[in-house]
Scaffold this active site. Structure first.
Site, PDB file in Angstrom:
ATOM      1  N   CYS A  79       0.826  -1.207   0.000  1.00  0.00           N
ATOM      2  CA  CYS A  79       0.000   0.000   0.000  1.00  0.00           C
ATOM      3  C   CYS A  79       0.866   1.267   0.000  1.00  0.00           C
ATOM      4  O   CYS A  79       1.429   1.617  -1.026  1.00  0.00           O
ATOM      5  CB  CYS A  79      -0.984  -0.025   1.164  1.00  0.00           C
ATOM      6  N   HIS A 170      -3.847  -4.780   0.681  1.00  0.00           N
ATOM      7  CA  HIS A 170      -3.311  -5.306   1.941  1.00  0.00           C
ATOM      8  C   HIS A 170      -3.429  -6.838   1.964  1.00  0.00           C
ATOM      9  O   HIS A 170      -4.513  -7.370   2.232  1.00  0.00           O
ATOM     10  CB  HIS A 170      -4.062  -4.710   3.131  1.00  0.00           C
ATOM     11  N   GLU A 172      -2.285  -8.817   4.143  1.00  0.00           N
ATOM     12  CA  GLU A 172      -2.257  -9.317   5.517  1.00  0.00           C
ATOM     13  C   GLU A 172      -3.624  -9.417   6.170  1.00  0.00           C
ATOM     14  O   GLU A 172      -3.776 -10.067   7.211  1.00  0.00           O
ATOM     15  CB  GLU A 172      -1.336  -8.444   6.382  1.00  0.00           C
ATOM     16  N   SER A 224       1.662 -13.717  38.479  1.00  0.00           N
ATOM     17  CA  SER A 224       0.237 -13.414  38.624  1.00  0.00           C
ATOM     18  C   SER A 224      -0.645 -14.640  38.445  1.00  0.00           C
ATOM     19  O   SER A 224      -1.847 -14.576  38.683  1.00  0.00           O
ATOM     20  CB  SER A 224      -0.164 -12.373  37.575  1.00  0.00           C
ATOM     21  N   GLY A 225      -0.047 -15.738  37.978  1.00  0.00           N
ATOM     22  CA  GLY A 225      -0.852 -16.900  37.623  1.00  0.00           C
ATOM     23  C   GLY A 225      -1.336 -16.833  36.196  1.00  0.00           C
ATOM     24  O   GLY A 225      -1.986 -17.746  35.709  1.00  0.00           O
ATOM     25  N   GLY A 226      -1.018 -15.731  35.498  1.00  0.00           N
ATOM     26  CA  GLY A 226      -1.434 -15.564  34.113  1.00  0.00           C
ATOM     27  C   GLY A 226      -0.478 -16.239  33.144  1.00  0.00           C
ATOM     28  O   GLY A 226       0.586 -16.747  33.523  1.00  0.00           O
ATOM     29  N   ASP A 228       1.418 -15.014  30.533  1.00  0.00           N
ATOM     30  CA  ASP A 228       2.706 -14.390  30.206  1.00  0.00           C
ATOM     31  C   ASP A 228       3.739 -14.585  31.311  1.00  0.00           C
ATOM     32  O   ASP A 228       4.872 -14.990  31.054  1.00  0.00           O
ATOM     33  CB  ASP A 228       2.521 -12.899  29.918  1.00  0.00           C
ATOM     34  N   SER A 229       3.346 -14.277  32.548  1.00  0.00           N
ATOM     35  CA  SER A 229       4.330 -14.379  33.630  1.00  0.00           C
ATOM     36  C   SER A 229       4.721 -15.831  33.883  1.00  0.00           C
ATOM     37  O   SER A 229       5.880 -16.129  34.187  1.00  0.00           O
ATOM     38  CB  SER A 229       3.796 -13.731  34.919  1.00  0.00           C
TER      39      SER A 229
END
Length: 512
Positions: A79, A170, A172, A224-226, A228-229
């Protein structure tokens, strides 16, 4: 050495979609601002130029020297990147008579075997989003594809040191039906990528890098229990073992039994984690507070205080681990004419500045779905990796008004019923996020021969890709009826259940 593609960002709202599409083919890529010099790193196999909200004819429009880039590497302009290419090489770009936005049919009948368009249908739907058009191509450039309204939809340069391809649409986005096939062709046919960047290779390379980066030092990390961590901590633990000190704080507004369950999971994973029960401290500070922002600040500030106290008990720690992921990094970098609201670097409550520690961020170049794949590779339980997103201030912002221990118990019990029923009905994985909200409303009800005057909860469930926009989930009526009955019959203190059917926008996913 991992091969990679560089994506130069001119501020397009779709830039992250390009990166995600490239990585779907197990090719590593990085997004960087257009004005950052391109590294001469031999691992770089090609460059993609993103779209932009600017016109190439604006006096302050972003620019990069495309001739210099293509002297070293294959280049694909998308683009704005295509229009900038045409302009820099001597073509003409002008304002379109009408803004070209939406679906169009690409016709590539004259070049079906070109390396970029190989395997793409003769008529393929693509997505346009631009106000300018390329009116005249530069000398030694060739048209590869057109649409009914765009005479130059795809083109390439002849006789340069490396291939230079451009698309005015585009590839994508979802609506470009064979767009990812075109991107795949660029990666493998033109850049000669191998597609060997897998979760297993990421784990191996990252653990080796962490060993070198950390050496014999100690790392402390707030968990945190999430997702990512937990994944970040597991990677660091693979590298340095028990020299990673994890701290998991029970702030009193976690999901039901979450503190115990998460600690048990960490134990199974072999992580060195200390659980800190600080519920009463948080309840005391939250007493009488009903403003959402004030509740957030209290929880964030108290968390830092508790974490700092626990961190001081570990001698000689120099490094702070964090689960920062790639969208956080991208959004903290200013691009000329950015499409996103720039926010401060994703830190856990501002801990790095406060504690004067160097950061260890093993996930800083991964998207969320990639973090989950790495987690599976590391053997982290699927139940933890694929849990719905949960707000940092926890149930405190799902309790409208003042937070008390009794209200937390009510909401934990009701939310546990809702989550259990979603899982047992096979609906949990079809919903992006679900949660229960305790309303500051009591209403009259009848149970048996008794009149009740108890709380109301609202059930919330949305479908989404990234949380930026969301639609309310159309859960079956019989399912909602069953959840309502289960909550009212089993959670003393709640006698009414409602379902939230608002979308984002105009509403938000969370109520506070």
């Amino acid at each position: 050495m991992t091969e990679k593609i560089l994506i130069l960002d001119f501020g397009s709202q779709y830039t992250q979609l390009i990166a995600r599409a490239v990585r779907e083919f197990n090719v590593y890529c990085e997004i960087q601002p257009f004005n950052k010099p391109v590294s001469q790193d031999p691992s770089v196999k090609g460059v993609i130029l993103s779209g932009s909200p600017f016109s190439v004819n604006d006096p302050n429009s972003p620019e990069v020297n495309i001739a210099a880039l293509v002297n070293d590497l294959p280049v694909l302009g998308v683009c704005y990147g295509a229009q900038l290419t045409a302009k820099q090489f001597g073509g003409t770009v002008a304002k379109s008579n009408k803004r070209e936005f939406g679906r169009a049919i690409l016709s590539n009948t004259s070049h079906p075997e070109d390396p970029l368009l190989k395997g793409v249908s003769a008529s393929s739907q693509v997505w346009m989003s631009h106000g300018d058009s390329i009116v005249a191509l530069p000398e030694h450039f060739e048209i590869l594809a057109t649409t009914d309204s765009i005479p130059v939809a795809a083109f390439k340069a002849e006789g340069l040191a490396h291939p230079l391809y451009c698309l005015q649409f585009h590839p994508e986005v979802y609506h470009s039906v064979e767009g990812k096939k075109i991107l795949r062709n660029f990666l493998f046919n033109i850049c000669a990528c191998h597609g060997d960047w897998t979760p297993a290779s990421f784990v191996t390379e990252t653990v080796a890098h962490l060993k070198q980066q950390i050496g014999d030092r100690k790392v402390i990390m707030a968990l945190s229990g999430g997702v990512d961590s937990t994944v970040a901590a597991t990677l660091i633990h693979r590298a340095i073992g028990d020299r990673l000190y994890g701290i998991f704080v029970d702030n009193g507004v976690l999901r039901k039994d979450e503190f115990t369950q998460v600690l048990d999971t960490y134990k199974i994973l072999g992580l060195n984690v200390k659980g800190v029960d600080a519920k009463n401290l948080f309840y005391t500070k939250l007493a009488g507070k009903d403003n959402p922002e004030e509740k957030r600040k209290i929880i964030g500030g108290l968390f830092i205080e508790v974490f700092e106290q626990e961190a001081k008990l570990v001698q000689g720690v120099e490094l702070l681990g964090q689960g920062t992921i790639y969208p956080d990094v991208i959004e903290s970098i200013s691009v000329h004419g950015p499409s996103v609201t720039i926010k401060s670097h994703h830190n856990v409550g501002g801990l790095p500045e406060r504690m004067h520690m160097s950061l260890i961020e093993p996930l800083r170049f991964l998207f969320k779905d990639e973090v989950r794949k790495v987690g599976l590779e590391l053997g982290i339980p699927k139940e933890l990796l694929f849990r719905h997103p949960f707000p940092g201030p926890g149930l405190a912002i799902r309790i409208l008004g003042e937070v008390t221990e009794e209200k937390v118990r009510l909401l934990q019990d009701a939310d546990a019923v809702y989550t259990r029923e979603l899982k047992e009905s096979g609906l949990y994985d079809s919903v992006w996020q679900a949660g229960t909200i305790l309303l500051p409303v009591k209403s009259v009800g009848v149970m048996g021969d008794e009149r009740t005057y108890e709380f109301t909860v609202a059930l919330r469930a949305v479908t989404s890709v990234d949380g930026m926009t969301a639609d309310w989930a159309h859960l079956p009526y019989d399912f909602l009826a069953k959840v309502s009955n289960e909550i009212i019959n089993n959670v003393r203190g709640i006698n009414r259940v409602v379902y939230d059917i608002s979308s984002k926008p105009p509403a938000t996913i969370e109520w506070e």
